[in-house]
Write a protein that holds these residues in place. Structure first.
Motif, PDB file in Angstrom:
ATOM      1  N   UNK A   3       0.773  -1.282   0.013  1.00 30.34           N
ATOM      2  CA  UNK A   3      -0.016   0.023  -0.005  1.00 30.34           C
ATOM      3  C   UNK A   3       1.031   1.268  -0.089  1.00 30.34           C
ATOM      4  N   UNK A   4       0.425   2.248  -0.902  1.00 31.21           N
ATOM      5  CA  UNK A   4       1.216   3.498  -1.046  1.00 31.21           C
ATOM      6  C   UNK A   4       0.063   4.394  -0.582  1.00 31.21           C
ATOM      7  N   UNK A  34       6.833   2.977   0.773  1.00 27.56           N
ATOM      8  CA  UNK A  34       7.179   4.738   0.486  1.00 27.56           C
ATOM      9  C   UNK A  34       7.469   4.751  -1.024  1.00 27.56           C
ATOM     10  N   UNK A  35       7.522   3.405  -1.735  1.00 28.34           N
ATOM     11  CA  UNK A  35       7.687   3.343  -3.287  1.00 28.34           C
ATOM     12  C   UNK A  35       6.318   2.965  -3.900  1.00 28.34           C
ATOM     13  N   UNK A  36       6.116   4.099  -4.623  1.00 29.36           N
ATOM     14  CA  UNK A  36       4.959   4.166  -5.440  1.00 29.36           C
ATOM     15  C   UNK A  36       5.021   3.008  -6.717  1.00 29.36           C
ATOM     16  N   UNK A  40       0.660  -2.154  -4.710  1.00 35.74           N
ATOM     17  CA  UNK A  40      -0.452  -2.807  -5.473  1.00 35.74           C
ATOM     18  C   UNK A  40      -1.803  -2.031  -5.294  1.00 35.74           C
ATOM     19  N   UNK A  41      -1.715  -0.977  -4.203  1.00 36.46           N
ATOM     20  CA  UNK A  41      -3.039  -0.114  -3.999  1.00 36.46           C
ATOM     21  C   UNK A  41      -2.313   1.255  -3.681  1.00 36.46           C
ATOM     22  N   UNK A  42      -2.721   2.296  -4.595  1.00 31.96           N
ATOM     23  CA  UNK A  42      -2.493   3.417  -4.511  1.00 31.96           C
ATOM     24  C   UNK A  42      -3.586   4.452  -3.779  1.00 31.96           C
ATOM     25  N   UNK A  43      -3.373   5.182  -2.594  1.00 35.03           N
ATOM     26  CA  UNK A  43      -4.240   5.853  -2.112  1.00 35.03           C
ATOM     27  C   UNK A  43      -4.017   7.457  -2.147  1.00 35.03           C
ATOM     28  N   UNK A  44      -4.808   8.347  -2.640  1.00 35.79           N
ATOM     29  CA  UNK A  44      -4.798   9.582  -2.125  1.00 35.79           C
ATOM     30  C   UNK A  44      -5.932  10.072  -1.156  1.00 35.79           C
ATOM     31  N   UNK A  69       2.664   0.440 -11.228  1.00 38.14           N
ATOM     32  CA  UNK A  69       2.934  -0.830 -11.818  1.00 38.14           C
ATOM     33  C   UNK A  69       1.582  -1.596 -12.470  1.00 38.14           C
ATOM     34  N   UNK A  70       1.591  -2.272 -13.413  1.00 39.85           N
ATOM     35  CA  UNK A  70       0.428  -2.939 -13.956  1.00 39.85           C
ATOM     36  C   UNK A  70      -0.415  -3.806 -13.107  1.00 39.85           C
ATOM     37  N   UNK A  71      -1.516  -3.387 -13.072  1.00 38.78           N
ATOM     38  CA  UNK A  71      -2.707  -4.146 -12.178  1.00 38.78           C
ATOM     39  C   UNK A  71      -2.863  -3.170 -10.690  1.00 38.78           C
ATOM     40  N   UNK A  72      -2.019  -2.098 -10.634  1.00 39.13           N
ATOM     41  CA  UNK A  72      -2.081  -1.609  -9.478  1.00 39.13           C
ATOM     42  C   UNK A  72      -3.534  -0.644  -9.134  1.00 39.13           C
TER      43      UNK A  72
END
Length: 436
Positions: A3-4, A34-36, A40-44, A69-72
């Motif tokens: 998770x980012x 800490x690495x975008x 697998x999941x990116x939240x703002x 990354x692909x599929x995130x």
């Protein structure tokens, strides 16, 4: 699964992000990164109070979509999510789901529902028990209410966070006790109007107000410091200020939003108090706690503000001599009552910026003058950071009055020590340890 998360805005958003992270860690097996690029999941977690929030949001979405990354998956949370809802997904096909600020407890279900939107501002998670951590930091955030009942003309928060509901006392005390058992020494209580606590619960509850809550929390053994933000000037009763003054666990720093010193502008803002009331509360507070640290918020260039109105604001600044000042040029927000006024009462940007510059310049001098008065004074400082380099060793932390103090020696983080202020550089205080 990794998770980012990017968090924008206030302490409420920071606490929401903490809840989101722990829910996903405990119930879905995510680990924080800490690495975008490896997420697998990116939240703002968005803020709608900051200037141009939509522009900032879609800029970030574009960056994340390009670098993930692909599929995130990409999810948008927080106040801008509440305000825009389905419009976010319509404008950006890269977004997989939208979760409003009042719907944080739904995070573990929404991640499995493609293109889901949950932005119900009437949703009640005031009794929801979020996942917690077995290890706490020395300082922790603790929600005591959600939402806001005020109708301030410039503020979008009631539209994004809904009606004000207090969190039950037993849940607050249990969470505070867990935090202390896991190492927390200082707790910051959070709410849009913390000193209006107890006005409404969503389930049957014994009557209690904010003063009573402070007394209950003070009974927790091992909890050494209590802070809170933000109280509303309208609810600053004598009994509340008396408790603030006499309770040794309550830090003697307080944020009291002014917004404007002009009664005419305060009325337009729908703040509910006058300059006279505000100064009366400050006078009572300083009588009880002469060394109190006071911070505030001020908006300049609010629609209809004349030079004479701004002078009234400067009059209050000179009188109170705030230790910290958060000041901004008025920026219209959709779904607020002042937004509908259009340009009818608008203040030219160059005039508003000139006023802001004058305010900030004067406050900088006041802060320097206030800092010089700290020489020779003794403060209790909670060490929050330390640094050792080839050139220097220093530790730093916050005083009881919320001033940053630097100490030229290594002290373990989490330690509370007495420090005498021996040097001032600008507004920065330097001190020497007397005892630990």
């Amino acid at each position: 699964m990794k998770l980012y998360i990017e968090t924008l805005g206030c302490a409420m958003n920071v606490r929401d992000s903490e809840h989101i992270i722990l829910e996903l860690q405990k119930k879905e097996g995510y680990t924080l990164t800490p690495n975008l690029n490896e997420a697998d999941l990116i939240l703002i977690n968005t803020c709608s109070v900051r200037e141009k929030p939509e522009q900032k949001l879609f800029s970030e979405i574009g960056y994340f979509a390009k670098n993930k990354k692909e599929g995130a998956k990409i999810g948008v949370c927080g106040c801008t999510a509440s305000a825009m809802g389905h419009e976010i997904i319509k404008k950006s096909p890269h977004v997989d789901f939208v979760l409003g600020a009042r719907n944080v407890s739904k995070i573990t279900s929404i991640i499995h529902r493609p293109k889901a939107v949950e932005v119900d501002i009437d949703f009640d998670d005031s009794t929801y028990v979020f996942a917690d951590s077995k290890k706490s930091s020395y300082k922790a955030l603790l929600n005591i209410s959600i939402g806001c009942d005020k109708k301030c003309a410039y503020c979008i928060v009631p539209f994004t966070r809904g009606k004000e509901i207090s969190i039950p006392l037993d849940l607050i005390l249990k969470e505070a006790q867990k935090l202390v058992e896991n190492g927390t020494k200082e707790i910051l209580l959070l709410g849009q109007n913390v000193n209006n606590y107890g006005i409404r619960f969503s389930t049957p509850h014994a009557k209690i107000d904010f003063t009573g809550l402070l007394r209950e929390l003070s009974g927790i053994r091992g909890l050494e410091r209590i802070r809170f933000t933000s109280p509303h000037p309208l609810h600053m009763s004598d009994s509340f200020l008396d408790e603030f003054a006499q309770n040794p666990k309550i830090c003697k720093s307080i944020h009291i939003p002014l917004q404007s010193g002009s009664n005419q502008i305060l009325k337009s803002m729908k703040r509910g108090y006058t300059q006279e009331w505000y100064l009366n509360r400050i006078a009572y507070l300083k009588q009880r706690v002469p060394h109190v640290g006071i911070s505030t918020d001020i908006i300049v260039g609010f629609p209809g503000e004349e030079d004479s109105d701004f002078e009234e604001t400067m009059k209050v600044v000179e009188s109170v001599r705030f230790d910290t000042l958060y000041s901004f040029v008025y920026s219209p927000r959709p779904n607020t009552s002042s937004y509908s006024w259009g340009d009818k009462k608008s203040v030219p940007k160059d005039i508003a910026k000139e006023r802001l510059n004058r305010l900030q310049t004067r406050h900088k001098k006041i802060l320097q003058e206030n800092s010089m008065e700290e020489l020779g004074k003794i403060h209790k400082v909670l060490i929050e950071n330390n640094k050792i380099t080839s050139n220097e060793t220093f530790s730093e932390g916050r005083s009881d009055t919320n001033r940053l103090v630097k100490i030229r020696e290594f002290i373990d983080m989490g330690e509370i020590c007495e420090v005498i202020i021996s040097q001032v550089k600008g507004s920065t205080l330097y001190g020497e340890v007397l005892c630990r």
